[in-house]
Design a protein around this motif. Structure first.
Motif, PDB file in Angstrom:
ATOM      1  N   LYS A  83       3.586 -12.132  -0.929  1.00 36.49           N
ATOM      2  CA  LYS A  83       2.241 -12.704  -0.819  1.00 36.49           C
ATOM      3  C   LYS A  83       1.253 -11.655  -0.328  1.00 36.49           C
ATOM      4  O   LYS A  83       0.146 -11.526  -0.865  1.00 36.49           O
ATOM      5  CB  LYS A  83       2.264 -13.903   0.131  1.00 36.49           C
ATOM      6  N   TYR A  84       1.669 -10.869   0.659  1.00 38.70           N
ATOM      7  CA  TYR A  84       0.808  -9.813   1.185  1.00 38.70           C
ATOM      8  C   TYR A  84       0.513  -8.778   0.094  1.00 38.70           C
ATOM      9  O   TYR A  84      -0.641  -8.375  -0.097  1.00 38.70           O
ATOM     10  CB  TYR A  84       1.473  -9.145   2.389  1.00 38.70           C
ATOM     11  N   ASN A  85       1.548  -8.370  -0.652  1.00 34.35           N
ATOM     12  CA  ASN A  85       1.360  -7.378  -1.708  1.00 34.35           C
ATOM     13  C   ASN A  85       0.480  -7.920  -2.833  1.00 34.35           C
ATOM     14  O   ASN A  85      -0.339  -7.188  -3.394  1.00 34.35           O
ATOM     15  CB  ASN A  85       2.709  -6.939  -2.272  1.00 34.35           C
ATOM     16  N   PHE A  86       0.623  -9.201  -3.155  1.00 34.29           N
ATOM     17  CA  PHE A  86      -0.206  -9.809  -4.201  1.00 34.29           C
ATOM     18  C   PHE A  86      -1.659  -9.872  -3.760  1.00 34.29           C
ATOM     19  O   PHE A  86      -2.567  -9.545  -4.537  1.00 34.29           O
ATOM     20  CB  PHE A  86       0.331 -11.193  -4.539  1.00 34.29           C
ATOM     21  N   GLU A  87      -1.891 -10.277  -2.525  1.00 32.24           N
ATOM     22  CA  GLU A  87      -3.264 -10.329  -2.023  1.00 32.24           C
ATOM     23  C   GLU A  87      -3.891  -8.937  -1.986  1.00 32.24           C
ATOM     24  O   GLU A  87      -5.052  -8.751  -2.330  1.00 32.24           O
ATOM     25  CB  GLU A  87      -3.295 -10.955  -0.622  1.00 32.24           C
ATOM     26  N   LYS A  88      -3.112  -7.944  -1.564  1.00 29.27           N
ATOM     27  CA  LYS A  88      -3.607  -6.569  -1.522  1.00 29.27           C
ATOM     28  C   LYS A  88      -3.899  -6.053  -2.930  1.00 29.27           C
ATOM     29  O   LYS A  88      -4.890  -5.354  -3.144  1.00 29.27           O
ATOM     30  CB  LYS A  88      -2.583  -5.678  -0.827  1.00 29.27           C
ATOM     31  N   ALA A  89      -3.066  -6.427  -3.904  1.00 26.89           N
ATOM     32  CA  ALA A  89      -3.288  -6.008  -5.287  1.00 26.89           C
ATOM     33  C   ALA A  89      -4.554  -6.633  -5.852  1.00 26.89           C
ATOM     34  O   ALA A  89      -5.298  -5.983  -6.594  1.00 26.89           O
ATOM     35  CB  ALA A  89      -2.086  -6.366  -6.149  1.00 26.89           C
ATOM     36  N   LYS A  90      -4.818  -7.898  -5.493  1.00 28.69           N
ATOM     37  CA  LYS A  90      -6.045  -8.539  -5.964  1.00 28.69           C
ATOM     38  C   LYS A  90      -7.278  -7.852  -5.389  1.00 28.69           C
ATOM     39  O   LYS A  90      -8.258  -7.641  -6.100  1.00 28.69           O
ATOM     40  CB  LYS A  90      -6.057 -10.025  -5.585  1.00 28.69           C
ATOM     41  N   LEU A  91      -7.216  -7.495  -4.104  1.00 27.46           N
ATOM     42  CA  LEU A  91      -8.338  -6.794  -3.496  1.00 27.46           C
ATOM     43  C   LEU A  91      -8.522  -5.410  -4.108  1.00 27.46           C
ATOM     44  O   LEU A  91      -9.650  -4.972  -4.357  1.00 27.46           O
ATOM     45  CB  LEU A  91      -8.134  -6.683  -1.984  1.00 27.46           C
ATOM     46  N   SER A  92      -7.427  -4.720  -4.365  1.00 25.44           N
ATOM     47  CA  SER A  92      -7.497  -3.393  -4.970  1.00 25.44           C
ATOM     48  C   SER A  92      -8.021  -3.473  -6.396  1.00 25.44           C
ATOM     49  O   SER A  92      -8.746  -2.586  -6.837  1.00 25.44           O
ATOM     50  CB  SER A  92      -6.121  -2.735  -4.967  1.00 25.44           C
ATOM     51  N   GLU A  93      -7.636  -4.526  -7.103  1.00 28.04           N
ATOM     52  CA  GLU A  93      -8.099  -4.684  -8.485  1.00 28.04           C
ATOM     53  C   GLU A  93      -9.616  -4.805  -8.528  1.00 28.04           C
ATOM     54  O   GLU A  93     -10.270  -4.164  -9.348  1.00 28.04           O
ATOM     55  CB  GLU A  93      -7.458  -5.915  -9.110  1.00 28.04           C
ATOM     56  N   ALA A  94     -10.149  -5.589  -7.630  1.00 25.39           N
ATOM     57  CA  ALA A  94     -11.605  -5.757  -7.603  1.00 25.39           C
ATOM     58  C   ALA A  94     -12.300  -4.446  -7.242  1.00 25.39           C
ATOM     59  O   ALA A  94     -13.357  -4.122  -7.794  1.00 25.39           O
ATOM     60  CB  ALA A  94     -11.976  -6.835  -6.595  1.00 25.39           C
ATOM     61  N   ALA A  95     -11.701  -3.667  -6.358  1.00 27.50           N
ATOM     62  CA  ALA A  95     -12.332  -2.409  -5.939  1.00 27.50           C
ATOM     63  C   ALA A  95     -12.165  -1.307  -6.979  1.00 27.50           C
ATOM     64  O   ALA A  95     -13.048  -0.477  -7.145  1.00 27.50           O
ATOM     65  CB  ALA A  95     -11.735  -1.962  -4.615  1.00 27.50           C
ATOM     66  N   MET A  96     -11.053  -1.296  -7.695  1.00 24.12           N
ATOM     67  CA  MET A  96     -10.775  -0.198  -8.614  1.00 24.12           C
ATOM     68  C   MET A  96     -11.444  -0.346  -9.972  1.00 24.12           C
ATOM     69  O   MET A  96     -11.472   0.609 -10.747  1.00 24.12           O
ATOM     70  CB  MET A  96      -9.268  -0.035  -8.790  1.00 24.12           C
ATOM     71  N   PHE A  97     -11.992  -1.499 -10.301  1.00 19.88           N
ATOM     72  CA  PHE A  97     -12.682  -1.638 -11.573  1.00 19.88           C
ATOM     73  C   PHE A  97     -13.921  -0.760 -11.625  1.00 19.88           C
ATOM     74  O   PHE A  97     -14.399  -0.432 -12.701  1.00 19.88           O
ATOM     75  CB  PHE A  97     -13.048  -3.090 -11.854  1.00 19.88           C
ATOM     76  N   GLU A  98     -14.434  -0.387 -10.472  1.00 18.19           N
ATOM     77  CA  GLU A  98     -15.617   0.469 -10.439  1.00 18.19           C
ATOM     78  C   GLU A  98     -15.256   1.936 -10.624  1.00 18.19           C
ATOM     79  O   GLU A  98     -16.122   2.753 -10.865  1.00 18.19           O
ATOM     80  CB  GLU A  98     -16.350   0.264  -9.122  1.00 18.19           C
ATOM     81  N   SER A  99     -13.972   2.283 -10.519  1.00 20.22           N
ATOM     82  CA  SER A  99     -13.555   3.676 -10.678  1.00 20.22           C
ATOM     83  C   SER A  99     -13.268   3.965 -12.152  1.00 20.22           C
ATOM     84  O   SER A  99     -13.429   3.114 -13.020  1.00 20.22           O
ATOM     85  CB  SER A  99     -12.324   3.955  -9.827  1.00 20.22           C
ATOM     86  N   ASP A 100     -12.806   5.176 -12.420  1.00 18.52           N
ATOM     87  CA  ASP A 100     -12.534   5.571 -13.796  1.00 18.52           C
ATOM     88  C   ASP A 100     -11.067   5.342 -14.193  1.00 18.52           C
ATOM     89  O   ASP A 100     -10.613   5.874 -15.200  1.00 18.52           O
ATOM     90  CB  ASP A 100     -12.908   7.029 -14.013  1.00 18.52           C
ATOM     91  N   SER A 113       7.390 -22.198   8.017  1.00 19.19           N
ATOM     92  CA  SER A 113       6.098 -22.253   8.688  1.00 19.19           C
ATOM     93  C   SER A 113       5.158 -21.226   8.055  1.00 19.19           C
ATOM     94  O   SER A 113       5.580 -20.356   7.299  1.00 19.19           O
ATOM     95  CB  SER A 113       6.273 -21.968  10.172  1.00 19.19           C
ATOM     96  N   TRP A 114       3.895 -21.324   8.387  1.00 22.90           N
ATOM     97  CA  TRP A 114       2.917 -20.375   7.854  1.00 22.90           C
ATOM     98  C   TRP A 114       3.239 -18.986   8.356  1.00 22.90           C
ATOM     99  O   TRP A 114       3.655 -18.795   9.481  1.00 22.90           O
ATOM    100  CB  TRP A 114       1.509 -20.765   8.282  1.00 22.90           C
ATOM    101  N   HIS A 115       3.023 -18.033   7.503  1.00 23.06           N
ATOM    102  CA  HIS A 115       3.321 -16.651   7.834  1.00 23.06           C
ATOM    103  C   HIS A 115       2.020 -15.875   8.025  1.00 23.06           C
ATOM    104  O   HIS A 115       0.955 -16.327   7.626  1.00 23.06           O
ATOM    105  CB  HIS A 115       4.123 -16.016   6.688  1.00 23.06           C
ATOM    106  N   THR A 116       2.108 -14.699   8.604  1.00 21.01           N
ATOM    107  CA  THR A 116       0.909 -13.888   8.812  1.00 21.01           C
ATOM    108  C   THR A 116       0.436 -13.247   7.532  1.00 21.01           C
ATOM    109  O   THR A 116      -0.639 -12.663   7.502  1.00 21.01           O
ATOM    110  CB  THR A 116       1.196 -12.771   9.833  1.00 21.01           C
ATOM    111  N   ALA A 117       1.172 -13.345   6.438  1.00 22.06           N
ATOM    112  CA  ALA A 117       0.748 -12.746   5.169  1.00 22.06           C
ATOM    113  C   ALA A 117      -0.452 -13.476   4.584  1.00 22.06           C
ATOM    114  O   ALA A 117      -1.125 -12.947   3.722  1.00 22.06           O
ATOM    115  CB  ALA A 117       1.898 -12.785   4.170  1.00 22.06           C
ATOM    116  N   PHE A 118      -0.747 -14.674   5.057  1.00 21.67           N
ATOM    117  CA  PHE A 118      -1.863 -15.420   4.522  1.00 21.67           C
ATOM    118  C   PHE A 118      -3.191 -15.021   5.171  1.00 21.67           C
ATOM    119  O   PHE A 118      -4.222 -15.492   4.795  1.00 21.67           O
ATOM    120  CB  PHE A 118      -1.623 -16.920   4.692  1.00 21.67           C
ATOM    121  N   ILE A 119      -3.117 -14.134   6.139  1.00 20.90           N
ATOM    122  CA  ILE A 119      -4.311 -13.625   6.792  1.00 20.90           C
ATOM    123  C   ILE A 119      -4.618 -12.274   6.174  1.00 20.90           C
ATOM    124  O   ILE A 119      -3.745 -11.434   6.035  1.00 20.90           O
ATOM    125  CB  ILE A 119      -4.096 -13.489   8.315  1.00 20.90           C
ATOM    126  N   HIS A 120      -5.871 -12.053   5.792  1.00 23.80           N
ATOM    127  CA  HIS A 120      -6.254 -10.786   5.183  1.00 23.80           C
ATOM    128  C   HIS A 120      -6.533  -9.753   6.266  1.00 23.80           C
ATOM    129  O   HIS A 120      -7.572  -9.812   6.917  1.00 23.80           O
ATOM    130  CB  HIS A 120      -7.514 -10.956   4.331  1.00 23.80           C
TER     131      HIS A 120
END
Length: 86
Positions: free
Chosen positions: A27-44, A76-83
């Motif tokens: 879950k943490y890696n997926f969330e990080k990948a989504k954030l990176s995807e949004a940031a990297m679209f502006e790069s080449d 139980s809820w894990h800390t991976a759900f916190i950004h």
């Protein structure tokens, strides 16, 4: 006999803990990948590679969720759900 050894079976509670930890990591890696995807679209960088990496992380996460559902695991809820990046 004949050199065949029985495999040691893993304790189900230990396996369930491994699975819930794996879900949290995925879950943490997926969330990080989504954030990176949004940031990297502006790069080449190639957008297909960016989307492919995000899709891989998503499939890993959902695969582990299906495995947990099949085993009827509740956790139980894990800390991976916190950004942590935000």
């Amino acid at each position: 006999m004949f050199g065949i050894k029985k495999k040691k079976r893993l304790d189900p509670t230990v396996y369930d803990n491994y699975l819930t930890d794996g879900i949290a990591d995925a879950k943490y890696n997926f969330e990080k990948a989504k954030l990176s995807e949004a940031a990297m679209f502006e790069s080449d960088a190639d957008p297909r590679m960016i989307k492919a990496q995000t899709a891989i992380e998503k499939q890993k996460y959902f695969f582990l969720l299906r495995a947990a559902r099949k085993r009827d695991i509740t956790a139980s809820w894990h800390t991976a759900f916190i950004h942590p990046e935000m």
